[in-house]
Design a protein around this motif. Structure first.
Motif, mmCIF file in Angstrom:
data_model
loop_
_atom_site.group_PDB
_atom_site.id
_atom_site.type_symbol
_atom_site.label_atom_id
_atom_site.label_comp_id
_atom_site.label_asym_id
_atom_site.label_seq_id
_atom_site.Cartn_x
_atom_site.Cartn_y
_atom_site.Cartn_z
ATOM 1 N N ILE A 1 -1.160 -86.095 -31.194
ATOM 2 C CA ILE A 1 -2.109 -85.564 -31.447
ATOM 3 C C ILE A 1 -2.569 -83.792 -30.438
ATOM 4 O O ILE A 1 -3.430 -84.023 -31.392
ATOM 5 C CB ILE A 1 -3.078 -86.068 -30.025
ATOM 6 C CG1 ILE A 1 -3.540 -87.620 -29.848
ATOM 7 C CG2 ILE A 1 -4.774 -85.487 -29.578
ATOM 8 C CD1 ILE A 1 -4.131 -88.411 -28.766
ATOM 9 N N SER A 2 -1.745 -83.335 -30.710
ATOM 10 C CA SER A 2 -1.668 -81.505 -29.838
ATOM 11 C C SER A 2 -1.186 -81.155 -31.695
ATOM 12 O O SER A 2 -1.928 -79.815 -31.835
ATOM 13 C CB SER A 2 -0.769 -81.552 -28.624
ATOM 14 O OG SER A 2 -0.424 -80.327 -28.430
ATOM 15 N N HIS A 3 0.026 -82.011 -32.341
ATOM 16 C CA HIS A 3 -0.025 -81.167 -33.270
ATOM 17 C C HIS A 3 -0.555 -81.387 -34.138
ATOM 18 O O HIS A 3 -1.271 -80.021 -35.268
ATOM 19 C CB HIS A 3 1.198 -82.186 -33.569
ATOM 20 C CG HIS A 3 1.597 -81.316 -34.789
ATOM 21 N ND1 HIS A 3 2.338 -80.726 -35.631
ATOM 22 C CD2 HIS A 3 1.589 -82.389 -36.244
ATOM 23 C CE1 HIS A 3 2.422 -80.283 -36.969
ATOM 24 N NE2 HIS A 3 2.598 -81.368 -37.409
ATOM 25 N N ALA A 4 -1.701 -82.507 -34.060
ATOM 26 C CA ALA A 4 -3.256 -82.718 -35.160
ATOM 27 C C ALA A 4 -4.345 -81.967 -34.589
ATOM 28 O O ALA A 4 -5.467 -81.190 -35.871
ATOM 29 C CB ALA A 4 -3.194 -83.793 -34.906
ATOM 30 N N VAL A 5 -4.354 -81.516 -33.169
ATOM 31 C CA VAL A 5 -5.492 -80.787 -32.750
ATOM 32 C C VAL A 5 -5.224 -79.488 -32.251
ATOM 33 O O VAL A 5 -5.118 -80.102 -30.759
ATOM 34 C CB VAL A 5 -6.353 -82.294 -32.680
ATOM 35 C CG1 VAL A 5 -8.009 -81.540 -31.983
ATOM 36 C CG2 VAL A 5 -6.858 -83.678 -32.956
ATOM 37 N N PRO A 6 -4.815 -78.986 -32.146
ATOM 38 C CA PRO A 6 -4.546 -78.097 -31.425
ATOM 39 C C PRO A 6 -6.105 -77.181 -30.624
ATOM 40 O O PRO A 6 -5.506 -76.645 -29.293
ATOM 41 C CB PRO A 6 -3.812 -77.112 -33.078
ATOM 42 C CG PRO A 6 -4.876 -76.728 -33.614
ATOM 43 C CD PRO A 6 -5.402 -78.082 -33.583
ATOM 44 N N ASP A 7 -6.456 -77.329 -30.891
ATOM 45 C CA ASP A 7 -8.389 -77.141 -29.956
ATOM 46 C C ASP A 7 -8.127 -77.859 -28.862
ATOM 47 O O ASP A 7 -8.285 -79.194 -29.059
ATOM 48 C CB ASP A 7 -9.535 -77.356 -30.910
ATOM 49 C CG ASP A 7 -10.556 -76.569 -29.980
ATOM 50 O OD1 ASP A 7 -10.458 -76.626 -28.855
ATOM 51 O OD2 ASP A 7 -11.034 -75.795 -30.181
#
Length: 511
Positions: free
Chosen positions: A110-116
């Motif tokens: 999730i962090s990799h795909a959604v940095p915001d």
């Protein structure tokens, strides 16, 4: 893929919990042995989750994700073929190691795909919904299986599910690592695993026998020494598994304590309530599953909406409010008895689920946003680790309390039922040596119905104690949240340094 991974990781929790009475009957297991069925899964998950996060950061998260799926499937296969309680423990332990690998890497995806971080809260809500879905569907799967097949077949579904997910992951996922170079902290890992294992072993064995037994005292002493050693090791390590400076953040400290206490109550509650349905109300596994579904369907429905609320409503309102509702629900459950109807039970269980819905999702999001961005990964991994420690302690502590109280109360209930001194002593001796579950299998002729009635009353005494303790702990967690979740979340950048989509080195909320 993140949602699939966390679903596979958490599916064994409630699938096995509601099957405990069937496993106990089939393998002639004591209450302490049943506690180890749950804890054999949760212990390695708690002990290895930080290491798995670091290993993923250093060697690639996709590899750790796929390894987690493989171990989950292998563990289920071992338990599927088990002919004794020890092999069930072995299968559960392998699956627990797999779940330890899956939990940090699913959040890493999730962090990799959604940095915001603000946008990420919505996806963490979906992740929490998948987690809750596994808890919700597990009892139903077990109920359908046990109505038509033997208990071993509850382990069948994770095998093809893990295999199919691994095939999809190979095609759909790109690999990523954390920036810089991280190394495995073997001294920290060793002392943490020793502390957790010794603590849970001491509590389970102490509840089954006595806390003054030499082996129990050695285990608890070992846990204390290992915990102190872990703190000393982490303070002096150049690359710690868990940076203790994280606890300087009141919000991180609060969410860590809340995660541990809430999962202690939740997993311990599932353990105790499944035994209540089997030993007191004598329900089939499927009937018990429908009742447990009431707890999990509410957070399942509210997971995504609560995820959207995380950055709109203060965590010091969401989390303590949810814990307060959970505490009230647990106290309301102390009024149930052998004849409580589903309707009377359902509103209490739904209220419990409502409280949990406002705790599960905000915990991880708040832990991540309460520290500087470069520490967000370790913060979420630490939060998950303490959550699993609570999950391991739940069946151990509540199981020990339930067993001790029920065994202590049983002779009085036997006498109240009009049984003679010889019968009372015989039943009490069996309960002392083999646990209350063994009493349910005794054949005492015409006295059997009265023995079972006394056993139900004694079990309810133990259950009421467990629920009261869980409610008090949850209320304490609400107080902790109210006091410590006062500062605004630590400002985090909306996006790390620019990176290539295929070779991202973005720090993830997993360590």
């Amino acid at each position: 893929m993140a949602c699939v991974g966390v679903f596979v990781a958490y599916l064994p929790v409630t699938t096995v919990s509601v099957s405990l009475p069937a496993i106990q009957r089939a393998l002639d297991a004591s209450t302490a042995q049943l506690s180890w069925v749950s804890d054999a899964f949760v212990l390695p998950m708690a002990a290895l989750i930080l290491t798995a996060g670091v290993f993923g950061d250093a060697h690639g998260r996709k590899k750790v994700y796929q390894a987690g799926l493989a171990l989950s499937g292998l563990g289920a296969l071992v338990a599927l073929c088990a002919q004794n309680i020890e092999l069930v423990w072995a299968g559960q332990a392998l699956a627990g190691v797999g779940s330890a690998a899956l939990l940090p890497t699913t959040l890493a995806l999730i962090s990799h795909a959604v940095p915001d971080p603000r946008e990420r809260g919505r996806f963490i809500g979906l992740w929490a919904t998948a987690l809750t879905a596994a808890l919700a569907l597990g009892p139903l799967i077990a109920g359908v299986v046990l109505d038509h097949f033997g208990w071993r077949w509850i382990y069948l579904l994770p095998v093809p599910a893990s295999l199919l997910a691994a095939v999809c992951a190979a095609r759909l996922l790109t690999d990523s690592r954390a920036p810089g170079s991280r190394r495995l902290d073997w001294p920290g890992q060793t002392t943490a695993a020793l502390a957790i294992t010794a603590l849970v072993y001491g509590i389970i064995e102490g509840g089954a026998t006595s806390f003054t037994e030499p082996k129990v005292m050695v285990a608890l002493s070992t846990a204390a020494v290992a915990a102190v050693a872990f703190v000393l090791v982490e303070r002096s390590s150049a690359d710690p598994m868990l940076d203790l400076s994280l606890f300087r953040s009141p919000a991180f400290t609060a969410t860590t304590l809340i995660a541990m206490i809430s999962f202690l109550g939740l997993i311990g509650f599932f353990f105790a309530l499944s035994l209540y349905f089997g030993m007191v109300q004598h329900l089939s596994t499927l009937d018990a599953a429908w009742r447990l579904l009431t707890v999990t369907v509410v957070p399942l429905a509210l997971g995504a909406p609560v995820g959207r609320l995380v950055h709109r409503v203060s965590s010091r309102l969401l989390i303590p409010g949810g814990l307060l509702v959970t505490s009230v629900a647990l106290l309301s459950l102390t009024g149930i008895d052998a004849h409580t109807s589903f309707g009377s039970l359902a509103w209490r269980l739904a209220l419990l689920g409502l409280g949990l819905a406002f705790v599960i999702t905000p915990m991880t999001a708040t832990a991540v946003s309460s520290v500087p961005y470069h520490q967000a990964g370790m913060a979420a991994a630490g939060n998950n680790a303490f959550r699993q420690v609570g999950g391991a302690l739940g069946p151990a502590i509540l199981g020990a309390l339930l067993s001790a109280k029920a065994v202590d109360a049983l002779p009085g209930h036997l006498t109240d039922a009009g049984l003679t001194g010889a019968t009372v002593r015989q039943v009490a001796d069996v309960a002392d040596h083999d646990g209350i579950g063994a009493v349910a299998g005794m054949n005492l002729g015409a006295d059997t119905p009265r023995v079972l009635t006394a056993l139900s009353d004694a079990f309810l005494d133990g259950l009421q104690l467990c629920l009261t303790v869980a409610a008090v702990l949850t209320l304490l967690a609400a107080v902790v949240g109210t006091l410590l979740l006062r500062r605004p979340d630590h400002p985090t950048p909306t996006k790390p340094a620019e990176h290539s989509p295929k070779t991202s080195e973005t720090p993830s909320p997993v360590g």
